[in-house]
Design a protein around this motif. Structure first.
Motif, PDB file in Angstrom:
ATOM      1  N   ILE A   1      63.266  39.595  55.821  1.00  0.00           N
ATOM      2  CA  ILE A   1      64.175  40.497  55.119  1.00  0.00           C
ATOM      3  C   ILE A   1      65.045  41.254  56.113  1.00  0.00           C
ATOM      4  O   ILE A   1      64.561  41.785  57.109  1.00  0.00           O
ATOM      5  N   GLY A   2      66.328  41.333  55.837  1.00  0.00           N
ATOM      6  CA  GLY A   2      67.230  42.130  56.646  1.00  0.00           C
ATOM      7  C   GLY A   2      67.275  41.728  58.082  1.00  0.00           C
ATOM      8  O   GLY A   2      67.446  42.545  58.975  1.00  0.00           O
ATOM      9  N   LYS A   3      67.127  40.444  58.373  1.00  0.00           N
ATOM     10  CA  LYS A   3      67.101  39.982  59.770  1.00  0.00           C
ATOM     11  C   LYS A   3      68.451  40.228  60.411  1.00  0.00           C
ATOM     12  O   LYS A   3      69.487  40.141  59.792  1.00  0.00           O
ATOM     13  N   ARG A   4      68.380  40.523  61.736  1.00  0.00           N
ATOM     14  CA  ARG A   4      69.592  40.806  62.495  1.00  0.00           C
ATOM     15  C   ARG A   4      69.662  39.841  63.661  1.00  0.00           C
ATOM     16  O   ARG A   4      68.674  39.412  64.169  1.00  0.00           O
TER      17      ARG A   4
ATOM     18  N   LEU B   1      65.198  50.039  56.928  1.00  0.00           N
ATOM     19  CA  LEU B   1      66.019  48.834  56.828  1.00  0.00           C
ATOM     20  C   LEU B   1      67.472  49.198  56.559  1.00  0.00           C
ATOM     21  O   LEU B   1      68.399  48.615  57.149  1.00  0.00           O
ATOM     22  N   ASP B   2      67.694  50.158  55.668  1.00  0.00           N
ATOM     23  CA  ASP B   2      69.065  50.595  55.361  1.00  0.00           C
ATOM     24  C   ASP B   2      69.719  51.224  56.587  1.00  0.00           C
ATOM     25  O   ASP B   2      70.892  50.959  56.894  1.00  0.00           O
ATOM     26  N   HIS B   3      68.966  52.068  57.299  1.00  0.00           N
ATOM     27  CA  HIS B   3      69.511  52.725  58.499  1.00  0.00           C
ATOM     28  C   HIS B   3      69.850  51.694  59.572  1.00  0.00           C
ATOM     29  O   HIS B   3      70.914  51.758  60.198  1.00  0.00           O
ATOM     30  N   ASP B   4      68.956  50.733  59.779  1.00  0.00           N
ATOM     31  CA  ASP B   4      69.210  49.692  60.784  1.00  0.00           C
ATOM     32  C   ASP B   4      70.459  48.895  60.431  1.00  0.00           C
ATOM     33  O   ASP B   4      71.261  48.557  61.311  1.00  0.00           O
ATOM     34  N   ALA B   5      70.635  48.589  59.143  1.00  0.00           N
ATOM     35  CA  ALA B   5      71.806  47.807  58.710  1.00  0.00           C
ATOM     36  C   ALA B   5      73.103  48.597  58.892  1.00  0.00           C
ATOM     37  O   ALA B   5      74.125  48.040  59.298  1.00  0.00           O
TER      38      ALA B   5
ATOM     39  N   ARG C   1      61.533  55.036  71.143  1.00  0.00           N
ATOM     40  CA  ARG C   1      62.491  55.793  70.344  1.00  0.00           C
ATOM     41  C   ARG C   1      62.695  55.139  68.979  1.00  0.00           C
ATOM     42  O   ARG C   1      62.672  55.809  67.939  1.00  0.00           O
ATOM     43  N   ASP C   2      62.877  53.819  68.977  1.00  0.00           N
ATOM     44  CA  ASP C   2      63.110  53.122  67.717  1.00  0.00           C
ATOM     45  C   ASP C   2      61.886  53.175  66.812  1.00  0.00           C
ATOM     46  O   ASP C   2      61.995  53.283  65.587  1.00  0.00           O
TER      47      ASP C   2
ATOM     48  N   ARG D   1      67.364  49.141  65.495  1.00  0.00           N
ATOM     49  CA  ARG D   1      66.347  48.129  65.220  1.00  0.00           C
ATOM     50  C   ARG D   1      64.963  48.762  65.155  1.00  0.00           C
ATOM     51  O   ARG D   1      64.023  48.311  65.800  1.00  0.00           O
ATOM     52  N   SER D   2      64.880  49.818  64.352  1.00  0.00           N
ATOM     53  CA  SER D   2      63.612  50.530  64.238  1.00  0.00           C
ATOM     54  C   SER D   2      62.514  49.641  63.669  1.00  0.00           C
ATOM     55  O   SER D   2      61.370  49.686  64.135  1.00  0.00           O
ATOM     56  N   VAL D   3      62.853  48.828  62.677  1.00  0.00           N
ATOM     57  CA  VAL D   3      61.844  47.967  62.059  1.00  0.00           C
ATOM     58  C   VAL D   3      61.413  46.865  63.025  1.00  0.00           C
ATOM     59  O   VAL D   3      60.219  46.593  63.192  1.00  0.00           O
ATOM     60  N   ALA D   4      62.377  46.248  63.679  1.00  0.00           N
ATOM     61  CA  ALA D   4      62.046  45.178  64.630  1.00  0.00           C
ATOM     62  C   ALA D   4      61.196  45.711  65.778  1.00  0.00           C
ATOM     63  O   ALA D   4      60.265  45.040  66.235  1.00  0.00           O
ATOM     64  N   ALA D   5      61.496  46.921  66.260  1.00  0.00           N
ATOM     65  CA  ALA D   5      60.721  47.493  67.363  1.00  0.00           C
ATOM     66  C   ALA D   5      59.284  47.758  66.939  1.00  0.00           C
ATOM     67  O   ALA D   5      58.332  47.414  67.647  1.00  0.00           O
ATOM     68  N   ALA D   6      59.116  48.367  65.768  1.00  0.00           N
ATOM     69  CA  ALA D   6      57.768  48.665  65.294  1.00  0.00           C
ATOM     70  C   ALA D   6      56.982  47.384  65.029  1.00  0.00           C
ATOM     71  O   ALA D   6      55.787  47.297  65.341  1.00  0.00           O
ATOM     72  N   ALA D   7      57.655  46.376  64.477  1.00  0.00           N
ATOM     73  CA  ALA D   7      56.987  45.101  64.206  1.00  0.00           C
ATOM     74  C   ALA D   7      56.570  44.420  65.500  1.00  0.00           C
ATOM     75  O   ALA D   7      55.487  43.831  65.587  1.00  0.00           O
ATOM     76  N   ALA D   8      57.422  44.490  66.518  1.00  0.00           N
ATOM     77  CA  ALA D   8      57.102  43.854  67.798  1.00  0.00           C
ATOM     78  C   ALA D   8      55.926  44.541  68.474  1.00  0.00           C
ATOM     79  O   ALA D   8      55.065  43.881  69.054  1.00  0.00           O
ATOM     80  N   VAL D   9      55.880  45.873  68.409  1.00  0.00           N
ATOM     81  CA  VAL D   9      54.749  46.604  68.987  1.00  0.00           C
ATOM     82  C   VAL D   9      53.460  46.207  68.279  1.00  0.00           C
ATOM     83  O   VAL D   9      52.425  45.967  68.915  1.00  0.00           O
ATOM     84  N   LEU D  10      53.518  46.122  66.965  1.00  0.00           N
ATOM     85  CA  LEU D  10      52.344  45.730  66.187  1.00  0.00           C
ATOM     86  C   LEU D  10      51.913  44.306  66.520  1.00  0.00           C
ATOM     87  O   LEU D  10      50.727  44.025  66.707  1.00  0.00           O
ATOM     88  N   ASP D  11      52.878  43.419  66.624  1.00  0.00           N
ATOM     89  CA  ASP D  11      52.583  42.008  66.830  1.00  0.00           C
ATOM     90  C   ASP D  11      52.095  41.725  68.247  1.00  0.00           C
ATOM     91  O   ASP D  11      51.194  40.907  68.454  1.00  0.00           O
TER      92      ASP D  11
END
Length: 249
Positions: free
Chosen positions: A246-249, A170-174, A209-210, A179-189
């Motif tokens: 959290i930390g939405k972009r 989250l810190d790195h993305d900010a 990559r993300d 968008r490493s977190v968003a990418a991983a969440a989308a793959v999971l979802d």
């Protein structure tokens, strides 16, 4: 939402909504699907409020879930696309659609509306669990409902859990605009990189990559046993991140 007549169109239908939930643009597949199913494009096209269409469905739980996702997207509260599995049987066969809702952001990161995407799902890919749970339960995983309940009663503890597992990413993305977190969440979802890439407006290589970046930053081995504690905890943290926004972009 699609009208119940048989259709073999496979192209995803896309509608862009403004900040009030009013449709401002649709792609050709959206109009083609409407016409192929005996509908009037003017009734489901530019100038029509998607939220009002959902309201007219009355107590239909799927429409309520879609409306809720759109409201969250318009508020900028969807850190990753939200999926609703929509049953839409034709007179001759069962039919299902993946409906994805995501926030539309301008170049400065300000939310200017939402995107609604409808993609057909082969009936054989819809599990018995999906069918048996009912429309409201199909729209999210059971864990999402559990996390939402936890967030209402103890949001602080859930946020601590999310930051423990996802904090470095989250810190790195900010800082870096990744968008490493968003990418991983989308793959999971969404169940794979192809659908995640489509939902995020990225290439599959970018999503991979993300997602690798997230595992590196969070020090979790993506090749570990699927039942490992770290992978399970990371998956729960990703779901909680979506629930909390959290930390939405």
């Amino acid at each position: 939402m699609p009208t119940p007549r048989a259709s073999r169109l496979r192209t995803a239908e896309v509608a862009l909504l403004d900040s009030d939930g009013v449709i401002v643009a649709v792609n050709a597949a959206w109009d083609e699907f409407c016409l192929a199913n005996g509908g009037d494009p003017r009734a489901v096209g530019p100038g029509v409020s998607y939220l009002e269409v959902c309201d007219r469905a009355g107590n239909d739980p799927v429409a309520a879930d879609v409306a809720g996702a759109i409201v969250a997207a318009l508020g900028g509260d969807l850190p990753a696309p939200r999926r609703v599995l929509v049953p839409c049987p034709s007179p001759t066969e069962p039919r299902w659609f993946d409906l994805l809702v995501s926030s539309r952001l301008d170049d400065t990161g300000v939310c200017i509306g939402a995107t609604v995407t409808l993609s057909p799902v082969p009936a054989e890919m819809v599990t018995g669990r999906d069918r048996a749970l009912g429309p409201a339960a199909r729209s999210t995983f059971a864990v999402d409902r559990l996390l939402a309940a936890l967030a209402r009663h103890d949001r602080e503890s859930l946020e601590i859990f999310v930051h423990h597992w996802l904090g470095p990413a989250l810190d790195h993305d900010a800082r870096q605009g990744t968008r490493s977190v968003a990418a991983a969440a989308a793959v999971l979802d969404l169940g794979g990189t192809a659908r995640a890439a489509e939902a995020l407006g990225a290439t599959e290589d970018e999503v991979r990559r993300d997602r690798r970046l997230l595992h590196e930053l969070c020090h979790v081995d993506p090749d570990a046993d699927p039942g490992s504690h770290d992978l399970l905890a990371l998956g729960v943290a990703l779901r909680a991140w979506q629930v909390l926004g959290i930390g939405k972009r």
